[in-house]
Structure formats: structure tokens, C-alpha cells
Scaffold this motif. Structure first.
Motif, PDB file in Angstrom:
ATOM      1  N   VAL A   1       0.850  -1.185   0.000  1.00 13.36           N
ATOM      2  CA  VAL A   1       0.000   0.000   0.000  1.00 13.36           C
ATOM      3  C   VAL A   1       0.886   1.236   0.000  1.00 13.36           C
ATOM      4  O   VAL A   1       1.727   1.404   0.876  1.00 13.36           O
ATOM      5  N   THR A   2       0.690   2.073  -0.990  1.00 11.85           N
ATOM      6  CA  THR A   2       1.314   3.389  -1.022  1.00 11.85           C
ATOM      7  C   THR A   2       0.176   4.389  -0.878  1.00 11.85           C
ATOM      8  O   THR A   2      -0.742   4.405  -1.692  1.00 11.85           O
ATOM      9  N   LEU A   3       0.228   5.162   0.206  1.00 18.43           N
ATOM     10  CA  LEU A   3      -0.862   6.066   0.514  1.00 18.43           C
ATOM     11  C   LEU A   3      -0.286   7.434   0.849  1.00 18.43           C
ATOM     12  O   LEU A   3       0.586   7.551   1.704  1.00 18.43           O
ATOM     13  N   VAL A   4      -0.771   8.446   0.144  1.00 19.59           N
ATOM     14  CA  VAL A   4      -0.326   9.827   0.352  1.00 19.59           C
ATOM     15  C   VAL A   4      -1.522  10.608   0.879  1.00 19.59           C
ATOM     16  O   VAL A   4      -2.568  10.657   0.236  1.00 19.59           O
ATOM     17  N   SER A   5      -1.345  11.193   2.071  1.00 22.71           N
ATOM     18  CA  SER A   5      -2.445  11.931   2.685  1.00 22.71           C
ATOM     19  C   SER A   5      -1.905  13.053   3.555  1.00 22.71           C
ATOM     20  O   SER A   5      -0.926  12.867   4.292  1.00 22.71           O
ATOM     21  N   SER A   6      -2.568  14.187   3.500  1.00 24.23           N
ATOM     22  CA  SER A   6      -2.187  15.299   4.371  1.00 24.23           C
ATOM     23  C   SER A   6      -2.505  14.985   5.825  1.00 24.23           C
ATOM     24  O   SER A   6      -1.988  15.635   6.732  1.00 24.23           O
ATOM     25  N   ARG A   7      -3.314  13.978   6.074  1.00 22.01           N
ATOM     26  CA  ARG A   7      -3.620  13.558   7.449  1.00 22.01           C
ATOM     27  C   ARG A   7      -2.378  13.017   8.169  1.00 22.01           C
ATOM     28  O   ARG A   7      -2.398  12.902   9.393  1.00 22.01           O
ATOM     29  N   PHE A   8      -1.339  12.677   7.440  1.00 18.88           N
ATOM     30  CA  PHE A   8      -0.115  12.152   8.053  1.00 18.88           C
ATOM     31  C   PHE A   8       0.832  13.258   8.508  1.00 18.88           C
ATOM     32  O   PHE A   8       1.861  12.986   9.124  1.00 18.88           O
ATOM     33  N   ALA A   9       0.510  14.501   8.223  1.00 18.45           N
ATOM     34  CA  ALA A   9       1.386  15.624   8.585  1.00 18.45           C
ATOM     35  C   ALA A   9       1.630  15.642  10.097  1.00 18.45           C
ATOM     36  O   ALA A   9       0.700  15.521  10.892  1.00 18.45           O
ATOM     37  N   GLY A  10       2.896  15.759  10.479  1.00 17.17           N
ATOM     38  CA  GLY A  10       3.279  15.825  11.881  1.00 17.17           C
ATOM     39  C   GLY A  10       3.203  14.499  12.611  1.00 17.17           C
ATOM     40  O   GLY A  10       3.381  14.445  13.825  1.00 17.17           O
ATOM     41  N   MET A  11       2.965  13.430  11.901  1.00 20.98           N
ATOM     42  CA  MET A  11       2.783  12.115  12.510  1.00 20.98           C
ATOM     43  C   MET A  11       4.013  11.234  12.261  1.00 20.98           C
ATOM     44  O   MET A  11       4.509  11.167  11.138  1.00 20.98           O
ATOM     45  N   MET A  12       4.493  10.587  13.299  1.00 21.97           N
ATOM     46  CA  MET A  12       5.615   9.654  13.157  1.00 21.97           C
ATOM     47  C   MET A  12       5.167   8.451  12.323  1.00 21.97           C
ATOM     48  O   MET A  12       3.976   8.099  12.323  1.00 21.97           O
ATOM     49  N   PRO A  13       6.108   7.797  11.631  1.00 22.60           N
ATOM     50  CA  PRO A  13       5.730   6.653  10.792  1.00 22.60           C
ATOM     51  C   PRO A  13       4.938   5.570  11.517  1.00 22.60           C
ATOM     52  O   PRO A  13       3.979   5.036  10.967  1.00 22.60           O
ATOM     53  N   VAL A  14       5.288   5.262  12.753  1.00 21.30           N
ATOM     54  CA  VAL A  14       4.563   4.204  13.470  1.00 21.30           C
ATOM     55  C   VAL A  14       3.102   4.587  13.673  1.00 21.30           C
ATOM     56  O   VAL A  14       2.213   3.730  13.578  1.00 21.30           O
ATOM     57  N   LYS A  15       2.806   5.843  13.901  1.00 21.41           N
ATOM     58  CA  LYS A  15       1.417   6.289  14.056  1.00 21.41           C
ATOM     59  C   LYS A  15       0.651   6.194  12.732  1.00 21.41           C
ATOM     60  O   LYS A  15      -0.538   5.871  12.716  1.00 21.41           O
ATOM     61  N   ARG A  16       1.342   6.462  11.643  1.00 26.93           N
ATOM     62  CA  ARG A  16       0.717   6.323  10.318  1.00 26.93           C
ATOM     63  C   ARG A  16       0.323   4.869  10.090  1.00 26.93           C
ATOM     64  O   ARG A  16      -0.777   4.563   9.644  1.00 26.93           O
ATOM     65  N   HIS A  17       1.266   3.980  10.392  1.00 24.74           N
ATOM     66  CA  HIS A  17       1.012   2.546  10.222  1.00 24.74           C
ATOM     67  C   HIS A  17      -0.148   2.105  11.103  1.00 24.74           C
ATOM     68  O   HIS A  17      -1.014   1.335  10.661  1.00 24.74           O
ATOM     69  N   GLN A  18      -0.188   2.586  12.342  1.00 23.35           N
ATOM     70  CA  GLN A  18      -1.254   2.206  13.258  1.00 23.35           C
ATOM     71  C   GLN A  18      -2.625   2.637  12.734  1.00 23.35           C
ATOM     72  O   GLN A  18      -3.606   1.897  12.889  1.00 23.35           O
TER      73      GLN A  18
END
Length: 103
Positions: free
Chosen positions: A40-57
Motif C-alpha cells: 500500500v502506497t498512501l499519500v495523505s495530508s492527514r499524516f502531517a506531523g505524525m511519526m511513521p509508526v502512528k501512520r502505520h497504526q
């Protein structure tokens, strides 16, 4: 609905500006037409300021049912639009399967 379609549908909750769900099951030692291994390759502004582990979660939470059942492996590449642009809008290639005698 296929597992891939279900994943694509559920990930719309993250309001992606780019989403690619790739079935990589054929690269593993599974029966033909399986839906067990995805990238899965997902690009979202919702990931701004979020560490990679939080994105994965966030992604794991949306796909909890699939991960508890038919999906064996999920390679995640979550980016902000700025990170995606800086990468040249490319995602890493998946490594070849190293187990089970798959190709």
C-alpha cells in the motif's frame, strides 16, 4: 468484492491524494489468484506531523478485519504530499520472496 477492493475502499477514510494497493501475492508461495500479500502506497495530508509508526497504526486499525483473516502481509508506504513530492512520487520496490520456495 475482492480483498484488494475492500482495502482500497476502507483506506478512503484517510482522504488520500494518491493511493496504490498492489496485490503482490503472485511473488510468494501461495495458490494462484490469492489475495494474501499487499503493498500500500498512501499519500495523505492527514499524516502531517505524525511519526511513521502512528501512520502505520492508523492503517492497521482501518484494515483490522483483513489483517485478522485473509491478509498475511502488508507493506506500507505512507507519505504526506510533501514527502511524496520530494521522493519524486515513487515508492520502494518490494524485495523478492525469500521463503517457502516461492518465486
Amino acid at each position: 468484492m475482492s480483498i484488494q477492493s475492500t482495502i482500497e475502499h476502507k483506506l478512503q477514510a484517510l482522504e488520500p491524494v494518491h493511493l496504490a494497493v498492489e496485490n503482490e501475492s503472485h511473488r510468494h508461495n501461495v495458490p494462484p489468484n490469492s489475495e494474501t500479500h499487499f503493498k500500500v502506497t498512501l499519500v495523505s495530508s492527514r499524516f502531517a506531523g505524525m511519526m511513521p509508526v502512528k501512520r502505520h497504526q492508523q492503517i492497521y486499525a482501518l484494515l483490522a478485519d483483513e489483517l485478522a483473516g485473509p491478509v498475511h502481509a502488508l507493506a506500507l508506504h505512507p507519505y504526506t504530499p510533501e514527502e511524496w513530492q520530494a521522493r519524486g512520487e515513487g515508492r520502494p520496490d518490494s524485495p523478492d520472496c525469500r521463503g517457502g520456495g516461492g518465486s
